[in-house]
Enzyme design. Structure first.
Site, PDB file in Angstrom:
ATOM      1  N   SER A   6       0.858  -1.187   0.000  1.00  0.00           N
ATOM      2  CA  SER A   6       0.000   0.000   0.000  1.00  0.00           C
ATOM      3  C   SER A   6       0.886   1.225   0.000  1.00  0.00           C
ATOM      4  O   SER A   6       1.974   1.205   0.592  1.00  0.00           O
ATOM      5  CB  SER A   6      -0.888   0.057   1.248  1.00  0.00           C
ATOM      6  N   GLU A  52      -0.500  18.643  -6.557  1.00  0.00           N
ATOM      7  CA  GLU A  52      -1.808  18.682  -7.221  1.00  0.00           C
ATOM      8  C   GLU A  52      -2.799  17.696  -6.598  1.00  0.00           C
ATOM      9  O   GLU A  52      -3.846  17.453  -7.170  1.00  0.00           O
ATOM     10  CB  GLU A  52      -1.623  18.339  -8.708  1.00  0.00           C
ATOM     11  N   SER A  53      -2.494  17.061  -5.465  1.00  0.00           N
ATOM     12  CA  SER A  53      -3.349  16.152  -4.670  1.00  0.00           C
ATOM     13  C   SER A  53      -2.648  14.835  -4.369  1.00  0.00           C
ATOM     14  O   SER A  53      -1.693  14.827  -3.627  1.00  0.00           O
ATOM     15  CB  SER A  53      -4.720  15.926  -5.279  1.00  0.00           C
ATOM     16  N   HIS A 101      -3.284   0.111  -3.591  1.00  0.00           N
ATOM     17  CA  HIS A 101      -3.300  -1.078  -2.728  1.00  0.00           C
ATOM     18  C   HIS A 101      -3.234  -2.275  -3.657  1.00  0.00           C
ATOM     19  O   HIS A 101      -3.983  -2.332  -4.635  1.00  0.00           O
ATOM     20  CB  HIS A 101      -4.584  -1.138  -1.897  1.00  0.00           C
ATOM     21  N   CYS A 105      -5.851  18.221  -9.207  1.00  0.00           N
ATOM     22  CA  CYS A 105      -6.523  19.492  -9.437  1.00  0.00           C
ATOM     23  C   CYS A 105      -5.616  20.341 -10.321  1.00  0.00           C
ATOM     24  O   CYS A 105      -4.470  19.962 -10.560  1.00  0.00           O
ATOM     25  CB  CYS A 105      -6.876  20.194  -8.128  1.00  0.00           C
ATOM     26  N   ASP A 154      28.170 -13.485   2.276  1.00  0.00           N
ATOM     27  CA  ASP A 154      28.514 -12.057   2.335  1.00  0.00           C
ATOM     28  C   ASP A 154      29.979 -11.839   2.711  1.00  0.00           C
ATOM     29  O   ASP A 154      30.527 -10.762   2.480  1.00  0.00           O
ATOM     30  CB  ASP A 154      27.593 -11.315   3.315  1.00  0.00           C
ATOM     31  N   GLU A 188      29.634 -21.845  -0.261  1.00  0.00           N
ATOM     32  CA  GLU A 188      28.392 -21.053  -0.370  1.00  0.00           C
ATOM     33  C   GLU A 188      27.641 -21.541  -1.608  1.00  0.00           C
ATOM     34  O   GLU A 188      28.217 -21.640  -2.691  1.00  0.00           O
ATOM     35  CB  GLU A 188      28.752 -19.564  -0.488  1.00  0.00           C
ATOM     36  N   ASP A 191      27.013 -26.868  -3.022  1.00  0.00           N
ATOM     37  CA  ASP A 191      26.069 -27.236  -1.970  1.00  0.00           C
ATOM     38  C   ASP A 191      26.835 -27.658  -0.706  1.00  0.00           C
ATOM     39  O   ASP A 191      27.518 -28.699  -0.698  1.00  0.00           O
ATOM     40  CB  ASP A 191      25.206 -28.393  -2.506  1.00  0.00           C
ATOM     41  N   ASP A 206      17.644 -18.582   7.064  1.00  0.00           N
ATOM     42  CA  ASP A 206      16.579 -19.177   7.871  1.00  0.00           C
ATOM     43  C   ASP A 206      16.098 -20.486   7.227  1.00  0.00           C
ATOM     44  O   ASP A 206      16.312 -20.701   6.034  1.00  0.00           O
ATOM     45  CB  ASP A 206      15.433 -18.173   7.993  1.00  0.00           C
ATOM     46  N   PRO A 224      16.809 -22.660   0.287  1.00  0.00           N
ATOM     47  CA  PRO A 224      18.052 -23.425   0.189  1.00  0.00           C
ATOM     48  C   PRO A 224      18.664 -23.784   1.537  1.00  0.00           C
ATOM     49  O   PRO A 224      19.484 -24.695   1.627  1.00  0.00           O
ATOM     50  CB  PRO A 224      18.986 -22.494  -0.590  1.00  0.00           C
TER      51      PRO A 224
HETATM   52  N1  SPD Z   1      16.983 -14.029   9.778  1.00  0.00           N
HETATM   53  C1  SPD Z   1      18.387 -13.923   9.578  1.00  0.00           C
HETATM   54  C2  SPD Z   1      19.134 -15.180   9.802  1.00  0.00           C
HETATM   55  C3  SPD Z   1      20.607 -15.003   9.700  1.00  0.00           C
HETATM   56  C4  SPD Z   1      21.180 -15.537   8.472  1.00  0.00           C
HETATM   57  N2  SPD Z   1      22.578 -15.398   8.294  1.00  0.00           N
HETATM   58  C5  SPD Z   1      23.047 -14.104   8.070  1.00  0.00           C
HETATM   59  C6  SPD Z   1      24.255 -14.086   7.238  1.00  0.00           C
HETATM   60  C7  SPD Z   1      25.286 -13.177   7.757  1.00  0.00           C
HETATM   61  N3  SPD Z   1      26.569 -13.567   7.346  1.00  0.00           N
END
Ligand code: SPD
Length: 428
Positions: free
Chosen positions: A57, A64-65, A70, A85, A229, A249, A280, A302, A306
């Site tokens: 949303s 002009e308004s 949504h 307007c 990262d 990674e 993997d 989380d 993956p």
């Molecule tokens: N909800 C975030 C869970 C954390 C995941 N790892 C973060 C990577 C930082 N290197």
């Protein structure tokens, strides 16, 4: 605009739109502001929210308004209204949005607002109001209010961001984005979850690495699963006793995004002691030899997508096998206040494999994760136990020398002090 009305209002139904666009708060904000500009409106302010479980949303206030929207991504539907307007032509905004949303069908009605024939002028002092209005200056730059939300069905953490998106790639595994939050700087988001931000990444990366490295004291060979990262390997490689770090990674796009846009975090990828493998991690651990790692760090996302397999019994049995006799496992342990179940189940798994007394939990604070309360969970294969370290002087001088900003000799112990409700959750 007809001189017989104060304003013009079009109410639009955009149907069969691209559902991904309908759920993308940054894209919708950009398109709505773009529509206003195309129609030559003066943009004052935009406020956009992504809602749970999905939908966006937002409102663009214009001189002009307004333009408002949504969305219901699950129906590919957007309800839009453009109130104008003056001479502004709302249909120019309509055409722009139709193209941006990929709307295959639409309907619209146009209403004149404030028909002067129906209105009676009162004695409101328009002259002094005009004078006051002349004193008020609109800001030179319009203000944006766009929110990124990390959530489950019941709770969320929202971060305001600039609306700028620096990287946005759908990899084979997940959507990888680099956005810029106003409070915490650039951040990495995987799907709709915050992974790390420039201004609080050190909470996580110092705490995932230093407590166990000061417990082992002379660790040489480290395996990191995930951690695309680069923040975890950056911290591990600060220790001069480390001879080799293997990082596995699964998603090369995460590494690419962070190297390009988060160089402060992805700072150690060129260290010669690092072997970087894009593959993997679960399969890697399964095929790894027995008893070769001093420390195994699971820096995963989380338990959806993956990273789901990084919470399985099978995976941790293999981790146990690849650790040396005194080796330590540290895993991203989720939150006892956000995803209690994943948190508790992981600890039960570790207690089952390493033994009840050998699966301590360390809590720490991350302002950009939902609830802020997060954990690392340990598996201690032998006698090395972070709750029993005695080398606090070594910690003190390391912290000072490296300029650490979260971990110190007090936090080393206090991270293992658990509130009663957490003890109950993990039956410890
Ligand atoms: N909800 C975030 C869970 C954390 C995941 N790892 C973060 C990577 C930082 N290197």
């Amino acid at each position: 605009m007809s001189s017989t009305a104060l304003g013009n209002h079009i109410l639009v139904e955009f149907m069969n739109c691209d559902p991904h666009v309908m759920n993308d708060v940054a894209a919708i904000e950009r398109d709505m502001v773009g529509a206003a500009r195309k129609a030559e409106a003066t943009v004052i302010n935009s406020t956009f929210h992504h809602f749970s479980p999905y939908g966006v949303s937002g409102v663009v206030v214009i001189q002009e308004s307004h333009l408002a929207i949504h969305t219901w991504p699950e129906y590919g539907y957007a309800a839009v209204d453009v109130f104008t307007c003056g001479d502004m032509n709302a249909w120019i905004a309509f055409d722009h949005l139709k193209a941006c949303f990929g709307a295959k069908s639409y309907s619209a009605i146009e209403m004149k607002r404030g028909s002067v024939n129906l209105l009676t002028r009162n004695d409101f002092d328009i002259t002094s109001a005009r004078e006051k209005a002349a004193e008020w200056r609109n800001p030179d730059f319009y203000t944006r209010n766009v929110w990124f939300t990390d959530k489950d069905e019941d709770q969320a953490l929202s971060l305001r961001f600039t609306g700028d998106v620096f990287f946005d790639v759908q990899s084979p595994f997940q959507r990888v984005r680099i956005l810029e939050s106003t409070k915490y700087g650039k951040m990495l988001a995987l799907d709709d979850m915050v992974m790390t931000t420039i201004k609080d990444e050190f909470h996580y990366h110092e705490m995932i690495s230093h407590p166990s490295l000061f417990t082992l004291q002379n660790a040489k060979n480290v395996l990191v699963i995930g951690g695309g990262d680069g923040g975890t390997v950056r911290e591990v490689l600060r220790h001069s006793n480390i001879e080799k770090v293997t990082m596995v990674e699964i998603d090369g796009e995460v590494i690419k995004a962070c190297k390009e846009h988060l160089p402060e975090i992805a700072a150690a990828f060129d260290d010669p002691r690092l072997e970087l493998i894009v593959d993997d991690g679960i399969a890697y651990v399964k095929n790894a030899p027995d008893a070769i790692y001093d420390l195994l760090i699971v820096d995963g996302s989380d338990p959806v997508g993956p990273a789901e397999g990084l919470f399985s019994v099978d995976f941790y049995q293999n981790c146990y096998r690849t650790l040396k006799a005194d080796g330590i496992l540290v895993a991203q342990g989720e939150s006892p206040k956000f995803n209690e179940r994943a948190f508790a189940e992981l600890n039960q798994t570790l207690q089952g494999i390493f033994g009840k007394e050998n699966a301590p939990v360390g809590l720490f604070f991350v302002p950009t994760y939902p609830t802020g309360m997060w954990s690392f969970q340990y598996g201690l294969k032998g006698a090395a136990d972070p709750r029993k370290v005695t080398n606090t002087d070594a910690i003190k001088s390391f912290v000072a020398e490296k300029g650490l900003r979260y971990y110190n000799e007090d936090i080393h112990f206090s991270t293992f002090a658990l509130p009663n409700f957490v003890k109950q959750l993990i039956q410890q």
